[in-house]
Design an enzyme around this catalytic site. Structure first.
Site, short mmCIF file in Angstrom:
data_model
loop_
_atom_site.label_atom_id
_atom_site.label_comp_id
_atom_site.label_asym_id
_atom_site.label_seq_id
_atom_site.Cartn_x
_atom_site.Cartn_y
_atom_site.Cartn_z
N CYS A 152 108.16 16.52 17.88
CA CYS A 152 107.79 15.31 18.05
C CYS A 152 108.24 14.39 16.96
O CYS A 152 108.25 14.31 15.84
CB CYS A 152 106.22 15.36 17.93
SG CYS A 152 105.61 13.49 17.95
N CYS A 155 105.85 11.57 15.50
CA CYS A 155 105.02 11.95 14.53
C CYS A 155 105.80 12.47 13.21
O CYS A 155 105.21 12.20 12.24
CB CYS A 155 104.43 13.57 14.89
SG CYS A 155 103.92 13.58 16.64
N ASP A 156 106.98 13.08 13.40
CA ASP A 156 107.53 13.71 12.02
C ASP A 156 108.70 13.00 11.60
O ASP A 156 109.31 13.37 10.41
CB ASP A 156 107.66 15.21 12.29
CG ASP A 156 106.39 16.02 12.52
OD1 ASP A 156 105.30 15.41 12.20
OD2 ASP A 156 106.46 16.78 13.49
#
Ligand code: FAD
Ligand code: NAP
Length: 331
Positions: A152, A155-156
């Site tokens: 992701c 997200c990261d």
């Protein structure tokens, strides 16, 4: 006469009260774009609607950076679109509850839905559980998941500021998210097993024009290597020459396709061999009253527009189905 719409049934056996059941017209499993659209249609048609969601509303939209191909919004972030869809879906009285659905059983005209320790009853069910990211299944992937290996970018990505990033895959996700990651990384290397991308041309052109992106063509990952606490490199094999090389890497994002989230429904025999749920164009499965929409369905294009289209169609068919069941029960 029984009031099926308010739908509180009291089942008695002799004198003893056995159980109280709230019966929903429809339970929708999953609140991505498909499930939220189905809920919008069924609640707006005055059906008693419950959405069960194991995470938070939005589904895969929450893991998507910019959406450029959803009509009405030239560009909108995935989470903002999710928020708008949720507000729209809830405005006509649909209920929303946390619930990780593990099975659906059939009991006459009712569907019995198990989510944790709770049981829900409905005349109709819409399965909108989407898909999940396929794993590469190479050494180091599991060991370094969350320690440099991610699925992701939204997200990261920010963890890899000025770092060397690798992206695995050649589809829309790999190319779009690879481009998104260039705002963080020093460089982004896309590793693809062939010499041609599968991604839409507009995404390809953008990636080819981006100076931070380079490609390792005809290449497959053999291993993610690390120092025990985090990833340090990617071992890659050239499929034409057989040559194996190791490249320094700080972060790796894997986008090698999707698999259906259909395990909870496998006993219903409504999937194909790979687990995608089979429906007709009305989103009906082979079981009357069970519908499926969005990415979990066997289909050729898994996108927001198609999930939303499925949701509208299913909402309409659910209305017809529930009306028929109630007419039958009222006789
Ligand atoms: P999902 O969005 O996957 O939602 C499924 C929901 O069901 C989730 O909230 C999940 O928590 C819930 N759920 C699953 N199992 C259970 C259970 N057992 N019980 C309860 N709840 C459950 N499409 C575009 O059109 N444009 C884009 O720019 C775009 N970008 C993308 C970027 C990436 C990285 C990815 C992976 C996909 C992208 N897509 C894009 C595709 C798009 O996101 C999907 O097609 C769409 O989200 C599918 O919607 P859905 O409702 O079917 O499923
Ligand atoms: P995808 O289209 O299935 O692409 C998967 C990619 O991974 C392919 O390039 C495939 O290679 C490669 N791959 C598969 N297995 C592999 C393995 N074991 N080893 C190495 N490479 C492997 O999946 P996706 O890109 O995640 O897209 C999924 C869906 O979401 C699609 O319907 C897509 O349109 C949609 N989506 C849309 C957008 C958008 O509209 N902007 C953005 C993201 C996703 P091959 O090419 O050789 O098969």
């Amino acid at each position: 006469a029984l009031d099926y719409v308010s739908a509180l049934l009291v089942y008695t056996k002799g004198e003893s009260l056995m159980e109280e059941r709230t019966i929903y017209d429809v339970v929708i499993i999953g609140s991505g774009p498909g499930g939220m659209t189905a809920a919008l249609y069924t609640s707006r048609a005055n059906l008693k609607t419950l959405i069960l969601e194991k995470g938070v509303p939005g589904g895969e939209l929450l893991n998507t950076s910019d959406v450029e191909n959803y009509p009405g919004f030239p560009t909108i972030s995935g989470p903002e679109l999710a928020d708008n869809m949720y507000k729209g879906a809830m405005q006509f009285g649909a209920e929303y509850a946390y619930g990780h659905v593990s099975k659906i059983e059939l009991e006459g005209d009712l569907k019995v839905i198990t989510a944790g320790k709770k049981t829900y009853y409905a005349y109709a069910v819409v399965i909108a559980t989407g898909s999940y990211h396929r794993k590469l299944e190479v050494p180091g992937e599991e060991e370094y998941a969350g320690r440099g290996v991610s699925y992701c970018a939204v997200c990261d990505g920010a963890f890899f500021k000025d770092k060397k990033i690798f992206v695995i895959g050649g589809g829309d996700s790999a190319v779009e998210e690879g481009t998104y990651l260039t705002q963080f990384g020093k460089s982004v290397t896309i590793v693809h097993r062939r010499d041609q991308l599968r991604a839409q041309k507009v995404l390809q052109d953008r990636a080819f024009a981006n100076e931070k992106i380079d490609f390792l063509w005809n290449s497959v990952v053999e291993e993610f290597v690390g120092d025990g606490s985090k990833i340090t490199g990617v071992r890659v094999k050239d499929v034409n020459t057989g040559e194996v090389t190791t490249h320094d890497a700080d972060g790796v994002f894997i986008y090698v396709g999707l698999l259906p989230v259909s395990d909870p429904f496998k006993d219903l025999n409504i999937t194909d061999a790979e687990g995608w749920i089979v429906t007709n164009e009305q989103m009906e499965t082979s079981i009357p009253g069970i519908f499926a929409v969005g990415d979990v369905r066997q289909k050729t294009l898994r996108q927001i527009t198609t999930a939303v289209g499925d949701g509208g169609q299913a909402g309409h068919m659910v209305y017809n189905y529930v009306e028929e069941v109630k007419e039958k029960l009222a006789k």
